[in-house]
Design an enzyme around this catalytic site. Structure first.
Site, PDB file in Angstrom:
ATOM      1  N   ALA A 102     -74.205 -53.706 -50.499  1.00  0.00           N
ATOM      2  CA  ALA A 102     -74.333 -54.948 -51.279  1.00  0.00           C
ATOM      3  C   ALA A 102     -72.945 -55.562 -51.279  1.00  0.00           C
ATOM      4  CB  ALA A 102     -74.810 -54.669 -52.693  1.00  0.00           C
ATOM      5  N   GLU A 103     -72.864 -56.859 -50.965  1.00  0.00           N
ATOM      6  CA  GLU A 103     -71.536 -57.455 -50.840  1.00  0.00           C
ATOM      7  C   GLU A 103     -71.527 -58.917 -51.280  1.00  0.00           C
ATOM      8  OE1 GLU A 103     -71.019 -56.391 -46.749  1.00  0.00           O
ATOM      9  OE2 GLU A 103     -71.888 -58.245 -45.982  1.00  0.00           O
ATOM     10  N   HIS A 108     -81.346 -56.896 -35.320  1.00  0.00           N
ATOM     11  CA  HIS A 108     -81.304 -56.722 -36.778  1.00  0.00           C
ATOM     12  C   HIS A 108     -79.871 -56.566 -37.282  1.00  0.00           C
ATOM     13  CE1 HIS A 108     -80.307 -52.522 -36.240  1.00  0.00           C
ATOM     14  NE2 HIS A 108     -80.595 -52.175 -37.471  1.00  0.00           N
ATOM     15  N   ALA A 123     -75.455 -55.852 -35.648  1.00  0.00           N
ATOM     16  CA  ALA A 123     -74.558 -55.770 -34.500  1.00  0.00           C
ATOM     17  C   ALA A 123     -74.928 -54.605 -33.589  1.00  0.00           C
ATOM     18  CB  ALA A 123     -73.111 -55.628 -34.981  1.00  0.00           C
TER      19      ALA A 123
END
Length: 467
Positions: free
Chosen positions: A226-227, A390, A392
């Protein structure tokens, strides 16, 4: 008539009860036992002849389904060569992932496939693999973290309105990460997914309900996060004016509940196909018109809804803490199977680490803990089965990252990009991933970029070795 006599005829499972019920009706109609047994043998020999109606119709339906299942078990040989499939970003994809996709495309149930530019080796289907099958679902084609998904919330605030220290405090107070973690009972939020009657439809789901209820609103380990960061819109979109906004991006799944569902049904699928080529053992499937397939489909979709509920609660908590409403939100699952029309026929499209990208459909493709993510709009590319990457995608496995990467260099990378990290192991370092800009560039015909998200304060579970 009794169950023992029915069993001697070779009936099994649900068919025993149906045969006994039909035999009782015929017995009451005055038929002798020998005549009834003869009729039952006739239904057993050709159930399709009795499907239209009559006292033996239900039994015929069950026997027909069992025959289909047995045919599926016997027809488990792989085709000598894979069906053709589209590949995007072949120069970014390791040979092992391509080899896994080749095996998947040799399955007798495979009908179409695609490989995304973030693809790398997984269990069964490669991460970044998209596989369309007919009347069958592959538990490991969906993955262990069923319903693993993304969510973005855009807030009516400037990116610098929340200082680093406050963002850290908010994430520490309102999120939980790691295997087995949960909020204290008094802190726990409720969600409508926990009140669905579906939990009572299978013994497995009833057994796992308490675990799911205790972990609602939390995230797992590994690459879940979460960011807080900056969302940059270069043109009016998402119902917003162009500009920069404070945003929250999260990556989470179905926790221990989904993992146990995956393990249970993978075991069932493997037992249904004991003679499947060892190269495809983790691609064992469940027929959707069989009891096992129907049960997995129900459990899988429940796990998908549960995963999205975890995101909803995370974002609701943080929006409340900020005292703001959400201006816009985007979410998508990327470990799931969908029913989808392909060339006029219904197929089961497995996306294991792939984003749905129907024409006009919004989705999220993140980078790493220190690299940007993107809001994208699908272009509905037919050969890609309306899919995109979805994320990198890994270029170093977890063990290789832990062995090769140097903490000092990883910390310098984070500092250079102005990212503050809470938790996070070296196995999740940015250098363990492909460059997200390269991955996005390889799929320009699959999606259009709508907005860019730049991470600022990131929370993850602690890894094997913290950065």
């Amino acid at each position: 008539m009794n169950g023992k006599q029915i069993t001697k005829l070779g009936f099994e499972r649900k068919a025993i009860g149906l045969a006994l019920s039909a035999a009782t009706i015929r017995e009451r109609a005055g038929l002798e036992r020998s005549a009834i047994l003869s009729e039952l043998r006739a239904v057993q020999a050709d159930p399709a002849a009795y499907l239209a109606g009559g006292v033996y119709a239900e039994l015929a339906v069950e026997l027909n389904a069992q025959n289909t299942l047995n045919e599926s078990r016997m027809g488990a040989a792989l085709s000598p060569s894979p069906l053709p499939y589209g590949v995007w970003g072949a120069d970014l994809i390791e040979p092992g992932a391509s080899a896994q996709m080749d095996v998947a495309m040799r399955l007798p149930i495979a009908r179409a496939g695609a490989l995304m530019p973030d693809a790398h080796v997984g269990y069964g289907l490669p991460i970044g693999g998209v596989l369309a099958t007919e009347n069958a679902v592959i538990p490991y084609g969906v993955g262990v973290d069923i319903g693993c998904s993304m969510r973005l919330s855009v807030f009516p605030m400037r990116p610098d309105a929340v200082k680093v220290e406050e963002a850290q405090s908010l994430l520490l107070k309102h999120t939980r990460f790691g295997a087995g973690v949960a909020f204290e009972k008094r802190e726990r939020d409720d969600h409508e997914v926990l009140h669905e009657s579906t939990w009572q439809d299978q013994p497995l789901l009833r057994h796992l309900f308490d675990k799911a209820a205790s972990q609602i609103g939390t995230s797992g380990s590994g690459n879940h996060f979460a960011e807080f960061g900056t969302l940059t819109l270069t043109s009016a979109d998402l119902g917003l004016e162009a500009g920069e906004y404070l945003a929250l991006l999260s990556h989470s799944g179905s926790r221990g509940f989904g993992a146990q569902v995956a393990g249970h049904f993978t075991g069932l699928a493997e037992r249904l196909h004991p003679n499947l080529d060892p190269a495809a053992r983790k691609l064992a499937w469940l027929p959707l018109d069989a009891e096992e397939g129907e049960a997995y489909w129900q459990a899988m979709n429940l796990a998908g809804r549960y995963a999205l509920a975890n995101h909803e609660l995370i974002h609701a908590r943080l929006a409340r803490a900020l005292g703001v409403r959400v201006l816009a939100s985007v979410h998508n699952s990327h470990n799931l199977a969908w029913k989808q029309q392909i060339n006029g026929r219904e197929m089961i499209v497995h996306r294991k680490g792939a984003t749905p990208a129907e024409s006009g459909q919004l989705g999220l493709i993140p980078g790493s803990m220190a690299d940007p993510g993107f809001v994208v709009r699908g272009r509905g590319h037919v050969e890609a089965l309306s899919s995109a990457s979805h994320g990198a995608g890994r270029q170093l496995g977890r063990k290789a990252a832990a062995n090769k990467l140097v903490k000092k260099e990883v910390a310098a990378y984070l500092k250079e990009r102005g990212v503050t990290l809470i938790g996070g192991g070296i196995d999740e370092a940015p250098q363990a991933y492909k460059r997200i800009e390269d991955v996005i560039a390889r799929q320009s015909e699959l999606v259009d970029v709508v907005a860019k998200f730049t991470p600022r304060v990131v929370r993850m579970d602690s890894g094997s070795e913290d950065i």
